[in-house]
Design a protein around this motif. Structure first.
Motif, mmCIF file in Angstrom:
data_model
loop_
_atom_site.group_PDB
_atom_site.id
_atom_site.type_symbol
_atom_site.label_atom_id
_atom_site.label_comp_id
_atom_site.label_asym_id
_atom_site.label_seq_id
_atom_site.Cartn_x
_atom_site.Cartn_y
_atom_site.Cartn_z
ATOM 1 N N ASN A 1 0.712 -1.142 0.017
ATOM 2 C CA ASN A 1 0.051 -0.059 -0.125
ATOM 3 C C ASN A 1 0.876 1.015 0.124
ATOM 4 O O ASN A 1 1.435 1.706 1.184
ATOM 5 C CB ASN A 1 -1.084 -0.085 1.304
ATOM 6 C CG ASN A 1 -1.963 1.020 1.204
ATOM 7 O OD1 ASN A 1 -1.871 2.012 0.411
ATOM 8 N ND2 ASN A 1 -2.883 1.091 2.118
ATOM 9 N N ASN A 2 0.862 1.751 -1.104
ATOM 10 C CA ASN A 2 1.647 3.145 -1.428
ATOM 11 C C ASN A 2 1.062 4.288 -1.419
ATOM 12 O O ASN A 2 1.216 5.449 -2.201
ATOM 13 C CB ASN A 2 2.631 2.887 -2.398
ATOM 14 C CG ASN A 2 4.174 2.495 -2.126
ATOM 15 O OD1 ASN A 2 4.411 2.376 -0.987
ATOM 16 N ND2 ASN A 2 4.952 1.997 -3.138
ATOM 17 N N THR A 3 -0.440 4.446 -0.687
ATOM 18 C CA THR A 3 -1.244 5.370 -0.922
ATOM 19 C C THR A 3 -0.816 6.586 0.231
ATOM 20 O O THR A 3 -1.352 6.404 1.267
ATOM 21 C CB THR A 3 -2.496 5.100 -0.621
ATOM 22 O OG1 THR A 3 -2.840 4.018 -1.524
ATOM 23 C CG2 THR A 3 -3.628 6.053 -1.092
ATOM 24 N N GLY A 4 0.014 7.429 -0.228
ATOM 25 C CA GLY A 4 0.359 8.342 0.842
ATOM 26 C C GLY A 4 1.565 7.940 1.855
ATOM 27 O O GLY A 4 1.968 6.952 2.013
ATOM 28 N N TYR A 5 1.904 8.885 2.770
ATOM 29 C CA TYR A 5 2.889 8.532 3.642
ATOM 30 C C TYR A 5 2.523 7.531 4.430
ATOM 31 O O TYR A 5 1.224 7.216 5.093
ATOM 32 C CB TYR A 5 3.214 9.800 4.576
ATOM 33 C CG TYR A 5 3.707 11.080 4.180
ATOM 34 C CD1 TYR A 5 4.247 11.036 2.755
ATOM 35 C CD2 TYR A 5 3.711 12.144 4.833
ATOM 36 C CE1 TYR A 5 4.699 12.129 2.135
ATOM 37 C CE2 TYR A 5 4.081 13.357 4.108
ATOM 38 C CZ TYR A 5 4.650 13.361 3.010
ATOM 39 O OH TYR A 5 5.125 14.504 2.279
ATOM 40 N N ASP A 6 3.486 6.705 4.907
ATOM 41 C CA ASP A 6 3.039 5.400 5.822
ATOM 42 C C ASP A 6 3.130 5.872 7.225
ATOM 43 O O ASP A 6 4.269 5.777 8.023
ATOM 44 C CB ASP A 6 4.115 4.394 5.575
ATOM 45 C CG ASP A 6 3.615 3.022 6.126
ATOM 46 O OD1 ASP A 6 2.731 3.230 6.985
ATOM 47 O OD2 ASP A 6 4.288 1.949 5.736
#
Lengths: 465, 465
Positions: free
Chosen positions: B192-197
């Motif tokens: 999941n690379n949707t935004g900062y982790d």
């Protein structure tokens, strides 16, 4: 977006950049006419300069020069990203890490490598392979994609199921912040709880918190055995049971699922990629990578046998040679069939829970069909790590109506708590969707983090949020 | 440290806390007289209240009440940490997550669990074991240590070599920031690379950025096979070669090394833990955990055979039963022998590169001996993940001169770029050393991050930096 800067400002910036990086380090428009910011189509660089620092100190001077003259900074790695993260604007300069392309060290004992940001993944693969080692991040663009770019985007690839994404293989980092500060946190240890783990400021933040200059990554023993099976499965319930069986193999390295629409398109494409007769709902490619020929092959055979005994496999083949293994993978990697069959199409890189994936895909197609009766798609993915790709076409209107197609799919995805992007990232192209589908609390925390390190939005200003 | 607050202020705070968490949620001094902030000795709670919220919303109200009355907040998990992270002060309230102790969900298909912060690790182990699953973080204090506490401290433990530290097994997080904002980022996906982790704001930051309330963690198949060997090795060069051989087994789960000083102390302690005759420089315990009896045992035997053929093993035994496996592990887990042999001792939890470990340990003892000729030590560690532990005594002055002993060892460690703490964390007790041995750039980046989320130092104010 600001107006293009005046010639005077550009000349003053040029002088400062020259003193920062020298003539070898500075490219001017005539030098980068043919460079594109996108891997699939020409997107010209709108910046007046591409600065190519040779080390973190030079990069720090470049950042300070850009700030002094009111310029932003867009970072370029291998320019293989598909989310528009490398797109420029006239009031930005480009920083390219291409001259920082040295593998500084490989340690056989500690199984780590120290690399500069501009090293292409494949160069690292080749260098460590000679020592019997392997860098576990492996992806299609590895010939061009750089260590710095893949760290900044937390790239995924083919082996996430086994070794995790880029972040999981990253030990230490050196980078430059938006005010020119150099942060060196080149940890070389697997276990280190000494303070905040600063690499997460750089990994996956797409160059909006800092610019990666060097890194320490972990290596693993180079696999010497590879087992590959390609099987037809009658239902998603059986696919998921098969995945659970496969997960009990510690050497499992890939579990790739192809939906009927994808497999039939490839099998009927005339390219000869047809290991099994079509006619089943799902096809699965399973791979294990190991170092013990005796144990690995036996374990893989027992897995296949057990799956067969449980009635999970309707039809199947196990590769008996290196050529067959490549051919089976080739069925899964058939993006050019999308081009030949669909012409234009919208490509999705989403993820969803295994429990929800079947319904999510069905509902996405149903919602698309309700709006575009002529819709066609191909569906496949690295299911073992939740990631699926959809290629969607509605014919010649596809490009013009991309935003509508995306919104329909993302609306369904949001109902299932899926991810907009599993591995490609947000970049400039998925920004509006991020704002729409992410919770207010998450967006606020992201903004707060970014503001703390880059309050004036100097770095990759149009990326992320 | 501020003066103790006035009775009026305390009364006003009490009213607000009661309205936030109710009577069941509020403990007063008479309720926590016997609670210690330290697992090994009585360290009383100096705060006037322990607030026990039942959910993130209640915690948010607690945080706001504390701020309104000028109080700080110290977070308590299982209070098993050895770095003083749970130590309190009179102007703080304690937040304990002990009432948030529910395992909300276990998914067999997705192999994930959703837990509240107060769940003890062992409770999760037991709940998932019944489903054939395993949570890979496993440590001695698992009966008391909580999910929230181990996430905040990025706990390590016995299986880091195989499955990584807590951070690597964490998918999503819910937490409360220093201003009471609830951040929910309960990702359930491996990719999941949707935004900062955002989970990295909470993991390993020791409660200084936010307070963990819930989490999603990944599970793995419960191992059903275990192979254990215990071998004597003549030199560190051979130990490292043995490690490289062992790493080629994907089922490798532990590689624990005991120096001569440690092994002889245990073997001669009269406790019967003496699987091999002493007299060699190093002893190593190697373990693999798998799910395929046929493959796993064979692979382990071939590894031992190969190591033997290469002349790496001077003496050795492979466990033939569950009892023998436990007995071999028992040699490695002999902290009570330190107590009986040394009385008081200073315990180190450091890490260093494999290449440097032998010299680093030798130089540390040489430097200690130069200052304290009577020094004695025991040295062992999870070498496969760089972590070694030293127990050091100089006799009855040990406690009084702890700071000197630590400084001598840390000075040597710093020359080898080792880590002050591999898994225990900084807490309040290692703060001064962090300031001394960490680079200015790293400290500045850490401060900037903390200031962005907690500018007034409301959360765990004496922890970290």
């Amino acid at each position: 977006m600001a107006d293009a800067p005046t010639a005077e400002v550009v000349a003053a910036l040029r002088a400062d950049l020259l003193s920062a990086v020298g003539t070898a380090g500075l490219l001017e428009p005539e030098d980068f006419e043919t460079r594109s910011c996108d891997p699939f189509r020409p997107v010209p660089i709108l910046s007046p300069f591409v600065a190519r620092p040779a080390n973190a100190e030079e990069l720090s001077a470049v950042v300070k020069a850009a700030i002094a003259h009111g310029f932003r900074i867009v970072t370029h790695g291998g320019r293989t990203g598909v989310a528009g993260g490398a797109f420029t604007r006239p009031d930005s300069i480009v920083v390219s890490l291409e001259r920082m392309n040295r593998i500084e060290e490989i340690s056989d004992v500690d199984q780590i490598a120290v690399v500069q940001a501009g090293v292409p993944i494949q160069a690292l693969h080749e260098a460590v392979e000679a020592r019997g080692l392997f860098y576990p991040v492996d992806l299609g663009a590895k010939g061009s994609a750089t260590m710095g770019g893949t760290i900044a985007t937390n790239a995924g690839g083919n082996h996430v199921l086994r070794w995790g994404m880029t972040r999981a293989n990253l030990l230490g980092i050196e980078g430059v912040l938006a005010d020119g500060t150099i942060v060196s946190s080149m940890n070389r240890l697997l276990k280190n709880n000494t303070g905040y783990d600063l690499k997460h400021l750089f990994a996956g933040t797409e160059g909006t918190i800092g610019i990666v200059t060097r890194a320490v990554v972990r290596l693993v023993p180079l696999p010497t055995t590879q087992s590959v099976a390609f099987v037809a499965v009658e239902s998603m319930a059986k696919v998921l049971r098969l995945l659970n069986l496969a997960r009990a193999m510690p050497a499992l390295s890939a579990f790739e699922v192809m939906w009927r629409d994808y497999y039939e398109m490839v099998a009927n494409s005339g390219t000869g990629r047809r290991p099994l007769e079509p006619g089943h709902d799902y096809h699965v490619l399973i791979e294990s990578l190991g170092n013990d020929p005796e144990a690995d092959e036996g374990a893989f055979e027992r897995f296949v046998q057990r799956a067969s005994d449980e009635g999970l496999i309707a039809d199947g083949v196990v590769a008996a040679s290196e050529r067959q293994r490549r051919e089976l993978w080739h069925v899964r990697e058939a993006s050019e069939v999308f081009v030949s069959e669909f012409g234009t199409f919208v490509s999705f890189d989403v993820s969803a829970e295994l429990n929800a994936i079947e319904r999510m895909v069905e509902e996405a197609y149903a919602a698309l069909r309700a709006r575009f009766p002529e819709v066609r798609g191909g569906t496949f993915g690295h299911l073992g790590d939740n990631n699926i790709h959809l290629g969607i076409t509605i014919g010649e209107d596809t490009v013009a109506r991309t935003a509508e197609i995306e919104e329909i799919v993302f609306d369904v995805l949001a109902r299932y708590q899926g991810a907009l992007t599993a591995e490609h990232g947000i970049g400039t192209l998925k920004r509006d969707f991020l704002r729409k589908y992410k919770s207010e609390g998450e967006l606020a925390a992201m903004r707060r983090l970014r503001d703390a390190f880059d309050p004036d939005r100097r770095l990759n200003p149009d990326v992320m949020l």
